[in-house]
Scaffold this motif. Structure first.
Motif, PDB file in Angstrom:
ATOM      1  N   HIS A  32       0.841  -1.207   0.000  1.00 25.11           N
ATOM      2  CA  HIS A  32       0.000   0.000   0.000  1.00 25.11           C
ATOM      3  C   HIS A  32       0.875   1.256   0.000  1.00 25.11           C
ATOM      4  N   TYR A  33       1.946   1.222   0.770  1.00 27.87           N
ATOM      5  CA  TYR A  33       2.867   2.367   0.817  1.00 27.87           C
ATOM      6  C   TYR A  33       3.428   2.657  -0.581  1.00 27.87           C
ATOM      7  N   LYS A  34       3.828   1.618  -1.289  1.00 26.52           N
ATOM      8  CA  LYS A  34       4.377   1.793  -2.633  1.00 26.52           C
ATOM      9  C   LYS A  34       3.308   2.296  -3.612  1.00 26.52           C
ATOM     10  N   ILE A  35       2.102   1.767  -3.476  1.00 30.68           N
ATOM     11  CA  ILE A  35       1.009   2.210  -4.346  1.00 30.68           C
ATOM     12  C   ILE A  35       0.644   3.659  -4.057  1.00 30.68           C
ATOM     13  N   ASN A  36       0.741   4.054  -2.793  1.00 28.60           N
ATOM     14  CA  ASN A  36       0.489   5.455  -2.436  1.00 28.60           C
ATOM     15  C   ASN A  36       1.475   6.380  -3.180  1.00 28.60           C
ATOM     16  N   ILE A  37       2.716   5.938  -3.281  1.00 27.75           N
ATOM     17  CA  ILE A  37       3.717   6.710  -4.030  1.00 27.75           C
ATOM     18  C   ILE A  37       3.325   6.784  -5.504  1.00 27.75           C
ATOM     19  N   GLU A  38       2.894   5.652  -6.048  1.00 23.82           N
ATOM     20  CA  GLU A  38       2.559   5.584  -7.468  1.00 23.82           C
ATOM     21  C   GLU A  38       1.353   6.471  -7.801  1.00 23.82           C
ATOM     22  N   ILE A  39       0.323   6.406  -6.962  1.00 25.04           N
ATOM     23  CA  ILE A  39      -0.868   7.226  -7.190  1.00 25.04           C
ATOM     24  C   ILE A  39      -0.542   8.707  -6.987  1.00 25.04           C
ATOM     25  N   SER A  40       0.270   9.000  -5.974  1.00 18.00           N
ATOM     26  CA  SER A  40       0.700  10.385  -5.746  1.00 18.00           C
ATOM     27  C   SER A  40       1.422  10.918  -6.981  1.00 18.00           C
ATOM     28  N   VAL A 208      -4.043   4.333 -13.235  1.00 20.33           N
ATOM     29  CA  VAL A 208      -3.252   3.874 -12.095  1.00 20.33           C
ATOM     30  C   VAL A 208      -4.159   3.396 -10.971  1.00 20.33           C
ATOM     31  N   ILE A 209      -5.188   4.184 -10.660  1.00 22.35           N
ATOM     32  CA  ILE A 209      -6.094   3.798  -9.568  1.00 22.35           C
ATOM     33  C   ILE A 209      -6.851   2.523  -9.923  1.00 22.35           C
ATOM     34  N   GLU A 210      -7.303   2.407 -11.158  1.00 20.67           N
ATOM     35  CA  GLU A 210      -8.052   1.216 -11.569  1.00 20.67           C
ATOM     36  C   GLU A 210      -7.174  -0.041 -11.461  1.00 20.67           C
ATOM     37  N   GLU A 211      -5.905   0.099 -11.824  1.00 18.98           N
ATOM     38  CA  GLU A 211      -5.009  -1.047 -11.773  1.00 18.98           C
ATOM     39  C   GLU A 211      -4.639  -1.464 -10.351  1.00 18.98           C
ATOM     40  N   ARG A 212      -4.648  -0.506  -9.416  1.00 22.92           N
ATOM     41  CA  ARG A 212      -4.113  -0.774  -8.071  1.00 22.92           C
ATOM     42  C   ARG A 212      -5.157  -0.835  -6.964  1.00 22.92           C
ATOM     43  N   LYS A 213      -6.376  -0.386  -7.216  1.00 21.47           N
ATOM     44  CA  LYS A 213      -7.323  -0.216  -6.122  1.00 21.47           C
ATOM     45  C   LYS A 213      -7.638  -1.513  -5.371  1.00 21.47           C
ATOM     46  N   ASN A 214      -7.660  -2.626  -6.073  1.00 18.27           N
ATOM     47  CA  ASN A 214      -7.979  -3.890  -5.393  1.00 18.27           C
ATOM     48  C   ASN A 214      -6.912  -4.302  -4.388  1.00 18.27           C
ATOM     49  N   LEU A 215      -5.708  -3.772  -4.536  1.00 19.01           N
ATOM     50  CA  LEU A 215      -4.604  -4.134  -3.632  1.00 19.01           C
ATOM     51  C   LEU A 215      -4.592  -3.328  -2.350  1.00 19.01           C
ATOM     52  N   ILE A 216      -5.368  -2.245  -2.326  1.00 25.27           N
ATOM     53  CA  ILE A 216      -5.324  -1.391  -1.120  1.00 25.27           C
ATOM     54  C   ILE A 216      -6.681  -1.198  -0.457  1.00 25.27           C
ATOM     55  N   GLU A 217      -7.748  -1.590  -1.119  1.00 23.10           N
ATOM     56  CA  GLU A 217      -9.072  -1.391  -0.518  1.00 23.10           C
ATOM     57  C   GLU A 217      -9.411  -2.542   0.433  1.00 23.10           C
TER      58      GLU A 217
END
Length: 217
Positions: A32-40, A208-217
Motif C-alpha cells: 500500500h505504501y508503494k502504491i500510495n507513491i505511485e498514485i501520488s 493507475v487507480i483502476e489497476e491498483r485499487k484492489n490491492l489497497i481497498e
C-alpha cells in the motif's frame, strides 16, 4: 528486503498508519505504501499544470493592477499585503541569491509557493486584489466566479498538493481522491479552455487507480 531493513530505511513511524490499516499485515502495508507513491506520482502532471498556469495568470493580472512588472515590490501592494506575503517574497529573493543567480521578476514569481498565490484570494483582498484577479479565471462561469469559491477550491487542492509533496498518505479514500482530481481539472479549465485538451495526454490517474485499487481497498 526484509522487514528490519525496510523499517530502518522508510521508518516504522511512516509505515505505521499502513500497518494499522491492514491489521498488522506488514506485506500488505508495504504494498500500500508503494502504491500510495505511485498514485501520488500520477497527480503530479495535474498539479504542476494547475500551479504554474495559476501563478502566471495571477501574475499577469497583478502587473495590470499595479502597472508594475515588479508588483510584489510596489508600495501599494506592500501596503495591503500581510506579513505572510512579504516574508514569502523575501524568502524567494534570498533563495535566488543563495543559488548564486541573478534576481529577475520571473525567478521571483517561480519561487513563490502555491500557498502564496492562494493567500491572495483571502477575504482580506476582496475589495482590492480580487477585482483584477477574477480575470485570471476567464473560462469560469461568471455566476460562480467568486473570490470565496476560488479560495475554497484552490486551498483544498493546496492541502492535497502538500500531502503529496511531503510524501504523506493520500489513498485512504479513493472516492475522495477522485473528487480532488475533478476539482483540479475544473480549476485548469477555468484558467484556460484549451489548456486541459493540450495536457490531457499526460494524465493517467484513472488508469493507475483502476489497476491498483484492489490491492489497497
Amino acid at each position: 528486503m526484509d522487514r528490519v531493513a525496510i523499517e530502518r530505511l522508510i521508518s516504522h513511524e511512516r509505515l505505521e498508519p499502513y500497518i494499522k490499516r491492514h491489521n498488522g499485515d506488514f506485506g500488505k502495508a508495504v504494498n500500500h505504501y508503494k502504491i500510495n507513491i505511485e498514485i501520488s506520482e500520477s497527480f503530479y502532471p495535474l498539479l504542476s499544470i494547475l500551479e504554474i498556469a495559476l501563478r502566471n495568470r495571477m501574475d499577469d493580472q497583478l502587473k495590470r493592477l499595479f502597472d508594475d512588472e515588479n508588483w510584489f515590490e510596489n508600495p501599494m501592494f506592500i501596503k495591503i499585503a500581510t506579513r505572510f506575503q512579504i516574508d514569502r517574497v523575501s524568502e524567494a529573493r534570498a533563495n535566488i541569491l543563495q543559488e548564486k543567480k541573478i534576481i529577475t521578476t520571473g525567478k521571483i514569481i517561480s519561487k513563490l509557493s502555491f500557498g502564496f498565490w492562494t493567500s491572495l484570494l483571502d477575504s482580506k483582498f476582496e475589495k482590492t486584489l480580487w477585482k483584477n484577479l477574477r480575470f485570471a479565471f476567464p473560462n469560469c462561469p461568471k455566476k460562480i466566479r467568486k473570490r470565496k469559491t476560488m479560495s475554497s477550491k484552490l486551498n483544498g487542492i493546496r492541502k492535497l498538493r502538500n500531502r503529496i509533496f511531503h510524501h504523506e498518505p493520500v489513498t485512504w479514500n479513493l472516492s475522495a481522491l477522485m473528487v480532488y482530481k475533478k476539482e483540479i481539472i475544473e480549476g485548469i479549465d477555468w484558467l484556460d479552455k484549451d489548456l486541459l485538451l493540450w495536457s490531457n495526454d499526460i494524465f493517467r490517474i484513472d488508469n493507475v487507480i483502476e489497476e491498483r485499487k484492489n490491492l489497497i481497498e
